[in-house]
Design an enzyme around this catalytic site. Structure first.
Site, PDB file in Angstrom:
ATOM      1  N   GLY A  55       0.845  -1.200   0.000  1.00 48.60           N
ATOM      2  CA  GLY A  55       0.000   0.000   0.000  1.00 48.60           C
ATOM      3  C   GLY A  55       0.866   1.229   0.000  1.00 48.60           C
ATOM      4  O   GLY A  55       2.066   1.159   0.293  1.00 48.60           O
ATOM      5  N   CYS A  82       5.323  -6.134   1.556  1.00 49.49           N
ATOM      6  CA  CYS A  82       5.651  -4.707   1.508  1.00 49.49           C
ATOM      7  C   CYS A  82       4.973  -3.946   2.656  1.00 49.49           C
ATOM      8  O   CYS A  82       5.301  -4.167   3.807  1.00 49.49           O
ATOM      9  CB  CYS A  82       5.295  -4.136   0.138  1.00 49.49           C
ATOM     10  SG  CYS A  82       6.074  -2.545  -0.157  1.00 49.49           S
ATOM     11  N   TYR A  83       4.005  -3.076   2.378  1.00 51.53           N
ATOM     12  CA  TYR A  83       3.328  -2.390   3.488  1.00 51.53           C
ATOM     13  C   TYR A  83       2.751  -3.413   4.459  1.00 51.53           C
ATOM     14  O   TYR A  83       2.751  -3.197   5.677  1.00 51.53           O
ATOM     15  CB  TYR A  83       2.208  -1.481   2.955  1.00 51.53           C
ATOM     16  CG  TYR A  83       1.542  -0.696   4.062  1.00 51.53           C
ATOM     17  CD1 TYR A  83       2.100   0.495   4.505  1.00 51.53           C
ATOM     18  CD2 TYR A  83       0.392  -1.174   4.694  1.00 51.53           C
ATOM     19  CE1 TYR A  83       1.516   1.204   5.554  1.00 51.53           C
ATOM     20  CE2 TYR A  83      -0.193  -0.473   5.743  1.00 51.53           C
ATOM     21  CZ  TYR A  83       0.376   0.718   6.164  1.00 51.53           C
ATOM     22  OH  TYR A  83      -0.192   1.412   7.208  1.00 51.53           O
ATOM     23  N   HIS A 172       7.758  -7.519  -3.750  1.00 53.79           N
ATOM     24  CA  HIS A 172       6.439  -7.922  -4.260  1.00 53.79           C
ATOM     25  C   HIS A 172       6.529  -9.258  -5.004  1.00 53.79           C
ATOM     26  O   HIS A 172       6.936  -9.280  -6.166  1.00 53.79           O
ATOM     27  CB  HIS A 172       5.887  -6.849  -5.208  1.00 53.79           C
ATOM     28  CG  HIS A 172       5.423  -5.624  -4.496  1.00 53.79           C
ATOM     29  ND1 HIS A 172       4.121  -5.444  -4.087  1.00 53.79           N
ATOM     30  CD2 HIS A 172       6.095  -4.525  -4.082  1.00 53.79           C
ATOM     31  CE1 HIS A 172       4.000  -4.282  -3.462  1.00 53.79           C
ATOM     32  NE2 HIS A 172       5.185  -3.700  -3.452  1.00 53.79           N
ATOM     33  N   GLU A 174       4.093 -10.918  -6.141  1.00 57.18           N
ATOM     34  CA  GLU A 174       2.954 -11.079  -7.056  1.00 57.18           C
ATOM     35  C   GLU A 174       3.232 -10.563  -8.468  1.00 57.18           C
ATOM     36  O   GLU A 174       2.475 -10.842  -9.389  1.00 57.18           O
ATOM     37  CB  GLU A 174       1.701 -10.403  -6.475  1.00 57.18           C
ATOM     38  CG  GLU A 174       1.737  -8.866  -6.371  1.00 57.18           C
ATOM     39  CD  GLU A 174       2.392  -8.345  -5.096  1.00 57.18           C
ATOM     40  OE1 GLU A 174       3.322  -9.014  -4.602  1.00 57.18           O
ATOM     41  OE2 GLU A 174       1.997  -7.264  -4.633  1.00 57.18           O
ATOM     42  N   SER A 226     -24.553  -8.912 -25.857  1.00 53.73           N
ATOM     43  CA  SER A 226     -23.953  -7.817 -26.626  1.00 53.73           C
ATOM     44  C   SER A 226     -23.065  -8.350 -27.740  1.00 53.73           C
ATOM     45  O   SER A 226     -22.621  -7.609 -28.595  1.00 53.73           O
ATOM     46  CB  SER A 226     -23.098  -6.964 -25.695  1.00 53.73           C
ATOM     47  OG  SER A 226     -21.961  -7.710 -25.287  1.00 53.73           O
ATOM     48  N   GLY A 227     -22.779  -9.651 -27.689  1.00 55.51           N
ATOM     49  CA  GLY A 227     -21.822 -10.194 -28.645  1.00 55.51           C
ATOM     50  C   GLY A 227     -20.438 -10.286 -28.030  1.00 55.51           C
ATOM     51  O   GLY A 227     -19.555 -10.937 -28.558  1.00 55.51           O
ATOM     52  N   GLY A 228     -20.256  -9.627 -26.882  1.00 57.33           N
ATOM     53  CA  GLY A 228     -18.972  -9.688 -26.197  1.00 57.33           C
ATOM     54  C   GLY A 228     -18.822 -11.004 -25.441  1.00 57.33           C
ATOM     55  O   GLY A 228     -19.778 -11.767 -25.304  1.00 57.33           O
ATOM     56  N   VAL A 229     -17.601 -11.233 -24.949  1.00 55.57           N
ATOM     57  CA  VAL A 229     -17.318 -12.505 -24.280  1.00 55.57           C
ATOM     58  C   VAL A 229     -18.125 -12.639 -22.978  1.00 55.57           C
ATOM     59  O   VAL A 229     -18.725 -13.686 -22.714  1.00 55.57           O
ATOM     60  CB  VAL A 229     -15.803 -12.614 -23.955  1.00 55.57           C
ATOM     61  CG1 VAL A 229     -15.500 -13.904 -23.228  1.00 55.57           C
ATOM     62  CG2 VAL A 229     -14.999 -12.539 -25.240  1.00 55.57           C
ATOM     63  N   ASP A 230     -18.178 -11.580 -22.183  1.00 56.27           N
ATOM     64  CA  ASP A 230     -18.784 -11.708 -20.860  1.00 56.27           C
ATOM     65  C   ASP A 230     -20.265 -12.077 -20.933  1.00 56.27           C
ATOM     66  O   ASP A 230     -20.702 -13.037 -20.304  1.00 56.27           O
ATOM     67  CB  ASP A 230     -18.631 -10.398 -20.061  1.00 56.27           C
ATOM     68  CG  ASP A 230     -17.179  -9.964 -19.979  1.00 56.27           C
ATOM     69  OD1 ASP A 230     -16.300 -10.823 -20.213  1.00 56.27           O
ATOM     70  OD2 ASP A 230     -16.921  -8.782 -19.701  1.00 56.27           O
ATOM     71  N   SER A 231     -21.028 -11.312 -21.717  1.00 54.18           N
ATOM     72  CA  SER A 231     -22.469 -11.611 -21.747  1.00 54.18           C
ATOM     73  C   SER A 231     -22.717 -12.958 -22.419  1.00 54.18           C
ATOM     74  O   SER A 231     -23.662 -13.670 -22.070  1.00 54.18           O
ATOM     75  CB  SER A 231     -23.250 -10.487 -22.421  1.00 54.18           C
ATOM     76  OG  SER A 231     -22.901 -10.373 -23.775  1.00 54.18           O
ATOM     77  N   SER A 232     -21.852 -13.343 -23.345  1.00 53.84           N
ATOM     78  CA  SER A 232     -22.036 -14.643 -24.002  1.00 53.84           C
ATOM     79  C   SER A 232     -21.813 -15.786 -23.015  1.00 53.84           C
ATOM     80  O   SER A 232     -22.555 -16.756 -22.985  1.00 53.84           O
ATOM     81  CB  SER A 232     -21.050 -14.810 -25.153  1.00 53.84           C
ATOM     82  OG  SER A 232     -21.181 -13.739 -26.040  1.00 53.84           O
ATOM     83  N   LYS A 372     -11.137 -11.296 -16.012  1.00 46.86           N
ATOM     84  CA  LYS A 372     -11.420 -11.459 -17.444  1.00 46.86           C
ATOM     85  C   LYS A 372     -10.847 -12.767 -18.018  1.00 46.86           C
ATOM     86  O   LYS A 372     -11.523 -13.483 -18.745  1.00 46.86           O
ATOM     87  CB  LYS A 372     -10.832 -10.270 -18.212  1.00 46.86           C
ATOM     88  CG  LYS A 372     -11.161 -10.241 -19.671  1.00 46.86           C
ATOM     89  CD  LYS A 372     -12.420  -9.467 -19.905  1.00 46.86           C
ATOM     90  CE  LYS A 372     -12.859  -9.524 -21.346  1.00 46.86           C
ATOM     91  NZ  LYS A 372     -14.175  -8.882 -21.503  1.00 46.86           N
TER      92      LYS A 372
END
Ligand code: XMP
Length: 516
Positions: A55, A82-83, A172, A174, A226-232, A372
């Site tokens: 942080g 770290c923090y 870090h 990560e 919508s044709g996008g990946v998420d809504s599909s 995603k």
């Protein structure tokens, strides 16, 4: 329930990466802001271990964030980063001081002693590369801790209290610039905290299907496609869970990419046999956008028209009890802001907010816990074609925000054709999957050119391609000049109306990915 890790966020820019790394090792994890974590919330979440993030604050200042003190008495393994290391040390009775030497970027850690974190990765006596970003540093350890790694500017670069299972590092793990970082985190989650590593997409899919069935019961669900990946992915998952209780509505704004609307309809209606309402509303959208060139006005018009049309279609099919949405984890994480105040609105994003209240629907959001790339993996698990799942993101307002200035059917047509050539060349060159997003923008500028013996006075097309991991920041893609030359030639020869092509070399920030 599968084993889980709790990540307490102190506002680092890279906290999300901790969750990603932990999940990649097959352990479910969530990020909770430090100021919302209590002993009770920890007990409710029931983690097998806790990670304290980095942080921007300094523990040497008054009133800076702390973990709840009880956390260290709950018999849970804790890993401070770290923090997170600094607050852990301070809260357990050690000492942290501001340092003249700030350390930022690559650094080397001397591995001075063995510990569970290093198992099978780092050996005593080795020098290991890590990524540091700190001003303060630990100067005295709390009881029970020992040093296991040091660096030039961080004598306590890695510390361990084996009995309590408390570990902490100044660097870090990560980020990819700490090459063995993911393995160090995995040692914490698997060896120290004893997590099983059985969180897979196949398991997640089954769990979500069961959850959706329980939430929805015999209710009806409507999903905006919508044709996008998420809504599909949402649509296919829901269809598997509740079959014909789901109806999808695809509002065709007339501003999709070339052939996209037909592809969406045929994939869902013909291939998946999902009940789908296809409303071609191109004329309505274009009519409302006529003469509008202000980007925010365009976005608002498209957003509200979309909601009107969606509601109309939903009412036609007799309404629904639930609205399904492709909300993702990054939209849900409450990130910690140290600067206070609302953030500035850069662009009003297009979504169906407002609809659920107006139509009295509850939300079904089966992707709320996913990043995603995990959504893409879930899509593959559900049998969506690879080419579909790997598609570049496409914004809700569609080509409208890739046509600066006024929008006309003629301009949409020119843009669609140029964009298709550009993407075809990117695919042919095998670059599609390396690029986060690539698209063309038709500028409201005409320039003089010469074709054959004739003068031309046509539009300028800008090409955009960026790499990114989440769309929050992005770099322009460094195409070979020869590639850009080839695309330019093809577009000017094949697409009437364009006589000049330029390449956008702006990164985000300071640019945004889309032009409007
Ligand atoms: P910007 O242009 O803000 O875009 O850098 C970041 C990412 O978001 C996408 N984008 C949108 N997606 N509705 C969406 O669903 C929108 O209104 C919208 N505006 C931008 C953009 O394509 C990029 O991936």
């Amino acid at each position: 329930m599968t084993d889980r890790i709790l990540i307490i966020d102190f506002g680092s820019q890279v906290t999300q990466l901790i969750a990603r790394r932990v999940r990649e090792s097959g352990v479910y994890s969530e990020i909770h802001p430090f100021n919302k974590v209590t002993k009770k919330s920890i007990l409710d979440y029931d983690p097998k271990g806790i990670i304290l993030s980095g942080g921007p604050a300094s523990v040497t200042d008054i009133d800076t964030p702390r973990a709840p003190d009880e956390l260290f008495d709950m018999d849970l393994p804790v890993f401070g980063i770290c923090y997170g290391q600094q607050t852990m040390v301070e809260q357990l009775g050690g000492k942290v001081a501001g340092s003249e030497e700030k350390e930022f970027g690559r650094a080397m850690v001397d591995v001075t002693d063995d510990c569970e974190l290093f198992h099978g990765v780092w050996d005593v006596g080795n020098k290991e590369q890590v990524w540091m970003s700190h001003g303060d540093r630990v100067e005295a350890l709390p009881d029970g801790f020992r040093i296991v790694g040091t660096s030039e500017n961080a004598p306590y670069a890695a510390i361990a209290n084996d009995e309590k299972k408390f570990y902490a590092v100044q660097f870090h793990p990560e980020v990819v610039h700490t090459p063995h970082g993911a393995q160090l985190l995995e040692n914490f989650t698997h060896r120290v905290a004893g997590c099983g590593g059985d969180w897979t997409m196949a398991a997640f899919k089954e769990q979500e299907i069961a959850k959706v069935r329980e939430q929805v019961g015999k209710g009806r669900v409507i999903c905006g496609l919508s044709g996008g990946v998420d809504s599909s992915v949402v649509a296919v998952l829901l269809h598997e869970a509740i079959g014909d209780q789901l109806t999808c509505v695809f509002v065709d704004t007339g501003m999709m990419r070339m052939n996209e609307a037909d592809e969406v309809v045929s994939l869902f209606r013909d291939h998946y046999n999902i009940p789908l309402v296809h409303r071609n509303a191109a004329d309505l959208f274009l009519g409302k956008l006529e003469g509008v060139s202000d980007p925010e006005k365009k976005r608002k018009i498209i957003g509200s028209t979309f909601i009107d049309v969606f509601e109309e279609e939903a009412n036609k099919i007799g309404g629904a009890d639930f609205l399904a949405q492709g909300t993702l984890y990054p939209d849900v994480i409450e990130s910690v802001s140290f600067h206070g105040g609302p953030s500035v609105i850069i662009k009003s994003h297009h979504n169906v907010g407002g609809l659920p209240e107006r139509m009295n629907m509850d939300l079904v959001e089966p992707l709320r816990e996913l990043f995603k790339d995990e959504v893409r993996e879930l899509g593959r698990e559900l049998g969506l074609p690879d080419a579909f799942v790997g598609r570049h993101p496409f914004p809700g307002p569609g080509l409208a925000i890739r046509l600066p200035g006024g929008i006309t059917p003629e301009k949409i047509d020119i843009l669609q054709r140029a964009d298709a050539v550009y993407l075809e060349e990117i695919r042919n060159a095998g670059l599609y999957d390396e690029i986060w997003q690539a698209f063309a923008v038709l500028l409201p500028v005409q320039t003089v050119g010469v074709m054959g013996d004739a003068r031309t006075y046509d539009y300028v097309l800008a090409l955009r391609a960026v790499t990114s991991t989440d769309g929050m920041t992005a770099d322009f893609y460094p195409f070979e000049m020869e590639f850009l030359g080839r695309v330019t030639n093809r577009i000017i020869n094949e697409v009437r109306g364009i006589n000049r092509v330029v390449y956008d070399t702006t990164s985000k920030p300071p640019g945004t990915i889309e032009w409007e």
